[in-house]
Design a protein around this motif. Structure first.
Motif, PDB file in Angstrom:
ATOM      1  N   GLY A 138       1.247  -2.514  -7.114  1.00 26.19           N
ATOM      2  CA  GLY A 138      -0.204  -2.476  -7.281  1.00 26.19           C
ATOM      3  C   GLY A 138      -0.965  -2.086  -6.030  1.00 26.19           C
ATOM      4  N   ASP A 139      -1.986  -2.876  -5.706  1.00 23.34           N
ATOM      5  CA  ASP A 139      -2.892  -2.537  -4.607  1.00 23.34           C
ATOM      6  C   ASP A 139      -2.171  -2.447  -3.264  1.00 23.34           C
ATOM      7  OD1 ASP A 139      -4.949  -2.478  -6.413  1.00 23.34           O
ATOM      8  OD2 ASP A 139      -5.760  -4.444  -5.882  1.00 23.34           O
ATOM      9  N   ALA A 140      -1.173  -3.286  -3.054  1.00 20.01           N
ATOM     10  CA  ALA A 140      -0.455  -3.258  -1.784  1.00 20.01           C
ATOM     11  C   ALA A 140       0.267  -1.930  -1.611  1.00 20.01           C
ATOM     12  CB  ALA A 140       0.535  -4.410  -1.699  1.00 20.01           C
ATOM     13  N   TYR A 141       0.861  -1.428  -2.670  1.00 19.62           N
ATOM     14  CA  TYR A 141       1.527  -0.128  -2.629  1.00 19.62           C
ATOM     15  C   TYR A 141       0.516   0.977  -2.392  1.00 19.62           C
ATOM     16  CZ  TYR A 141       3.839   4.071  -4.501  1.00 19.62           C
ATOM     17  OH  TYR A 141       4.330   5.332  -4.684  1.00 19.62           O
ATOM     18  N   ALA A 142      -0.600   0.951  -3.111  1.00 17.78           N
ATOM     19  CA  ALA A 142      -1.631   1.973  -2.953  1.00 17.78           C
ATOM     20  C   ALA A 142      -2.172   1.993  -1.529  1.00 17.78           C
ATOM     21  CB  ALA A 142      -2.761   1.739  -3.952  1.00 17.78           C
ATOM     22  N   ALA A 143      -2.379   0.807  -0.962  1.00 16.47           N
ATOM     23  CA  ALA A 143      -2.886   0.723   0.410  1.00 16.47           C
ATOM     24  C   ALA A 143      -1.883   1.294   1.398  1.00 16.47           C
ATOM     25  CB  ALA A 143      -3.216  -0.722   0.761  1.00 16.47           C
ATOM     26  N   ALA A 144      -0.586   1.074   1.136  1.00 15.12           N
ATOM     27  CA  ALA A 144       0.451   1.552   2.049  1.00 15.12           C
ATOM     28  C   ALA A 144       0.580   3.072   2.029  1.00 15.12           C
ATOM     29  CB  ALA A 144       1.797   0.917   1.683  1.00 15.12           C
ATOM     30  N   LEU A 145       0.113   3.714   0.964  1.00 19.05           N
ATOM     31  CA  LEU A 145       0.193   5.171   0.880  1.00 19.05           C
ATOM     32  C   LEU A 145      -0.950   5.870   1.607  1.00 19.05           C
ATOM     33  CD1 LEU A 145       1.241   5.920  -2.815  1.00 19.05           C
ATOM     34  CD2 LEU A 145       2.701   5.643  -0.809  1.00 19.05           C
ATOM     35  N   LYS A 146      -2.009   5.156   1.934  1.00 22.78           N
ATOM     36  CA  LYS A 146      -3.188   5.786   2.537  1.00 22.78           C
ATOM     37  C   LYS A 146      -2.885   6.330   3.921  1.00 22.78           C
ATOM     38  CE  LYS A 146      -6.818   3.362  -0.001  1.00 22.78           C
ATOM     39  NZ  LYS A 146      -8.017   2.486   0.088  1.00 22.78           N
ATOM     40  N   ARG A 147      -3.456   7.489   4.199  1.00 22.64           N
ATOM     41  CA  ARG A 147      -3.306   8.143   5.490  1.00 22.64           C
ATOM     42  C   ARG A 147      -4.688   8.583   5.984  1.00 22.64           C
ATOM     43  NH1 ARG A 147       0.745   5.980   4.422  1.00 22.64           N
ATOM     44  NH2 ARG A 147       2.880   6.813   4.348  1.00 22.64           N
ATOM     45  N   SER A 172      -2.483  13.955   2.972  1.00 20.14           N
ATOM     46  CA  SER A 172      -1.211  13.588   3.600  1.00 20.14           C
ATOM     47  C   SER A 172      -0.422  12.555   2.808  1.00 20.14           C
ATOM     48  CB  SER A 172      -1.467  13.027   5.007  1.00 20.14           C
ATOM     49  OG  SER A 172      -2.141  13.966   5.800  1.00 20.14           O
ATOM     50  N   SER A 173      -0.974  12.060   1.725  1.00 21.28           N
ATOM     51  CA  SER A 173      -0.344  10.978   0.973  1.00 21.28           C
ATOM     52  C   SER A 173       0.501  11.516  -0.176  1.00 21.28           C
ATOM     53  CB  SER A 173      -1.425  10.033   0.424  1.00 21.28           C
ATOM     54  OG  SER A 173      -0.842   8.997  -0.331  1.00 21.28           O
ATOM     55  N   LEU A 174       1.742  11.043  -0.258  1.00 23.83           N
ATOM     56  CA  LEU A 174       2.641  11.385  -1.348  1.00 23.83           C
ATOM     57  C   LEU A 174       3.158  10.096  -1.992  1.00 23.83           C
ATOM     58  CD1 LEU A 174       4.760  14.196   0.390  1.00 23.83           C
ATOM     59  CD2 LEU A 174       2.892  14.509  -1.238  1.00 23.83           C
ATOM     60  N   PRO A 175       3.499  10.133  -3.289  1.00 23.27           N
ATOM     61  CA  PRO A 175       3.943   8.919  -3.988  1.00 23.27           C
ATOM     62  C   PRO A 175       5.400   8.567  -3.719  1.00 23.27           C
ATOM     63  CG  PRO A 175       3.889  10.755  -5.519  1.00 23.27           C
ATOM     64  CD  PRO A 175       3.355  11.286  -4.221  1.00 23.27           C
ATOM     65  N   GLY A 192      -0.065   7.305  10.895  1.00 24.95           N
ATOM     66  CA  GLY A 192      -0.498   8.063   9.726  1.00 24.95           C
ATOM     67  C   GLY A 192      -1.686   8.968   9.979  1.00 24.95           C
ATOM     68  N   ALA A 193      -1.909   9.390  11.233  1.00 25.46           N
ATOM     69  CA  ALA A 193      -3.072  10.221  11.544  1.00 25.46           C
ATOM     70  C   ALA A 193      -2.806  11.710  11.343  1.00 25.46           C
ATOM     71  CB  ALA A 193      -3.526   9.973  12.984  1.00 25.46           C
ATOM     72  N   SER A 249       6.518  10.650   1.591  1.00 21.64           N
ATOM     73  CA  SER A 249       7.655  11.201   0.854  1.00 21.64           C
ATOM     74  C   SER A 249       7.367  11.153  -0.642  1.00 21.64           C
ATOM     75  CB  SER A 249       8.934  10.414   1.148  1.00 21.64           C
ATOM     76  OG  SER A 249      10.013  10.909   0.378  1.00 21.64           O
ATOM     77  N   ASP A 250       7.629  12.240  -1.320  1.00 13.29           N
ATOM     78  CA  ASP A 250       7.463  12.311  -2.765  1.00 13.29           C
ATOM     79  C   ASP A 250       8.767  11.872  -3.423  1.00 13.29           C
ATOM     80  OD1 ASP A 250       6.818  12.827  -5.365  1.00 13.29           O
ATOM     81  OD2 ASP A 250       6.337  14.947  -5.080  1.00 13.29           O
ATOM     82  N   GLY A 251       8.806  10.604  -3.837  1.00 13.12           N
ATOM     83  CA  GLY A 251       9.986  10.076  -4.504  1.00 13.12           C
ATOM     84  C   GLY A 251      11.050   9.523  -3.588  1.00 13.12           C
ATOM     85  N   GLY A 252      10.796   9.538  -2.275  1.00 17.22           N
ATOM     86  CA  GLY A 252      11.771   9.009  -1.328  1.00 17.22           C
ATOM     87  C   GLY A 252      11.364   7.648  -0.795  1.00 17.22           C
TER      88      GLY A 252
END
Length: 498
Positions: free
Chosen positions: A52-61, A66-69, A104-105, A113-116
């Motif tokens: 959820g939100d924790a994952y979404a927050a960790a993807l932010k750059r 620059s963000s991939l799932p 993450g700048a 990473s997309d899928g990694g």
């Protein structure tokens, strides 16, 4: 604010100095790899899309582009959390892609990473000043703001980024050009040692006397050799008070400003520098030039008065003149906060090196930038930045002593900012065309091709154009420490087996 994490380290970082148990040998890593990510016995956190939100927050750059799932985001709590992740990734067929996120700048997807699997170092962010105030230990997930919180309180200084939200890791591994470079060299010139997690799971110390090849490579060779989980930097007495601020001019004065700079450089010392920006500030969004000075050791402000006089007392006058005294780098690093908060987050950054502030070079970029930002309101937030830091100290280090190229040069960056997805490609094309123009025009005017600036690359550039004569040695070090290219994000260095 994330830079305040350094004030409450126990809340955010569960470990700092590597215990002997964390300096793992290859033999200690020879146990069978874990059968799944869920089976990893680590102290940190593993996030998935179901988090959820924790994952979404960790993807932010820093840039939304620059963000991939990622399939998994691993947030290590101790250095020893990382080897099991690497073992799992290597055991899969095909091996799972690994990306490492420090600050993450970067505007590319090097830290995503997309899928990694993304190894997110955000929990490894502790900063500790040595008792003798001669060195400072910084974990790989810290921002420069975390460092400046500590140095400000202790009244010392370190060579770091001009912006608090830049990660210590990526900034340093690319060389580390900062506000104090003209006085003390680059960040890599002040790196005393590092703790690195290698591709085979070993955790080693690197310095001039321990793993010297690795230590050479990480000083300017980027993140191609391991996960640097701790840096130890040299510390200096405070450089403040610092005169800092802005002188802003209408774009109609561009020719006069560009004529002043070559004369200004003739008397420049290591105590003063400035950044020059081409931008369209609100509310009128007209083309403007901003001079952002930094004068260190300026106790009473008199030095700033002297060095800024050419931009105040001649034919050209600033429409905004706001320069004052600030105590330290912590304050300087937050100077751009308001502007950054309002800037479009679809950001593409490209940059390159150039030999000198040739007026015809800068004017050529000005004309291209003005024309592009007039095409649409969607891209008028795009800007160009020129860094005028005296390169003598950086260039005084002998060629080949670090992976960072050594010769007098400056750097510039182009920020392509878009308010819509539809205009992102136009920003990509614009930034690419400008840096290519700078490289080619500089070669024409200086008689020397300066190549590319690693920390402003996108990843597809020719490594020889980035590392020059150091590339062969970097390829050999890559073969020694990462022959299977576990570290394959960013500007990839191909292993060279002798």
């Amino acid at each position: 604010m994330q830079c305040l994490r350094a004030i409450f380290p126990s809340k955010f970082a569960l470990t700092f100095k590597p215990a002997k148990s964390e300096l793992l040998s290859a033999k200690q890593q020879s146990s069978p790899p874990p059968t799944s990510m869920e089976s990893l016995q680590i102290q940190g956190t593993i996030l998935t899309p179901e988090s959820g939100d924790a994952y979404a927050a960790a993807l932010k750059r820093n840039s939304d582009l620059s963000s991939l799932p990622a399939k998994y985001v691993v947030q290590p709590a101790v250095f020893a959390d990382i080897p099991p992740v690497l073992a799992y990734a290597a055991s899969q067929k095909p091996p799972v892609e690994i990306a490492v996120k420090g600050g993450g700048a970067h505007s590319a997807t090097w830290a995503s990473s997309d899928g990694g699997i993304v190894i997110d170092l955000s929990k490894l962010n502790k900063v500790v000043l040595a008792d003798d105030k001669q060195s400072i230990s910084v974990q790989g997930g810290a921002y420069w703001g975390d460092v400046y919180e500590v140095t400000s309180k202790a009244q010392v200084d370190v060579v770091g980024s001009p912006l608090w939200f830049v990660g210590v890791g990526g900034f340093t591994l690319g060389g580390g050009f900062g506000p104090l470079t003209s006085e003390y060299g680059c960040a890599v010139d002040n790196l005393l040692s590092a703790t690195v997690v290698l591709a085979d799971g070993r955790i080693v110390k690197a310095s001039k006397h321990e793993e010297p090849d690795l230590f050479w490579a990480i000083r300017g060779g980027g993140g191609q050799f391991g996960v640097v989980v701790e840096f130890v930097f040299k510390v200096y007495p405070p450089v403040g008070p610092i005169s800092s601020g802005i002188l802003a001019f209408p774009g109609t004065e561009i020719d006069k400003i560009l004529a002043i700079i070559p004369e200004w450089k003739k008397t420049q010392t290591s105590r003063e520098r400035f950044t020059m920006n081409f931008s369209r500030p609100a509310p009128h969004f007209k083309p403007s030039i901003a001079i952002l000075p930094s004068v260190i050791h300026d106790t009473d402000g008199s030095r700033a008065q002297t060095v800024l006089a050419p931009f105040r007392d001649g034919d050209v006058k600033p429409v905004l003149d706001k320069v004052g005294s600030v105590p330290d780098m912590l304050t300087v690093s937050h100077a751009a906060d308001a502007a950054m908060a309002a800037a479009p987050r679809r950001l593409v950054i490209r940059g390159t090196l150039f030999s000198d502030f040739f007026p015809e070079l800068l004017k050529g970029v000005w004309d291209k930038w003005v024309a592009f930002t007039e095409t649409s309101e969607e891209v008028r937030g795009s800007a160009v930045l020129w860094d005028l830091t005296l390169p003598d100290k950086m260039a005084s280090v002998p060629a080949g002593e670090t992976a960072l190229k050594r010769q007098p040069y400056y750097w510039m960056a182009v920020q392509g900012r878009s308010t819509t997805d539809a205009s992102v490609q136009a920003c990509r094309d614009f930034t690419a065309s400008v840096v290519q123009f700078v490289r080619e025009k500089n070669a024409e005017l200086a008689g020397q091709d300066m190549g590319w600036f690693l920390n402003m690359c996108q990843g597809h550039e020719n490594p020889e154009d980035v590392f020059g004569e150091n590339l062969t040695r970097l390829r050999k070090v890559k073969a020694k420490y990462d022959p299977t290219k576990v570290w394959s994000k960013g500007l990839v260095i191909e292993p060279l087996v002798e």
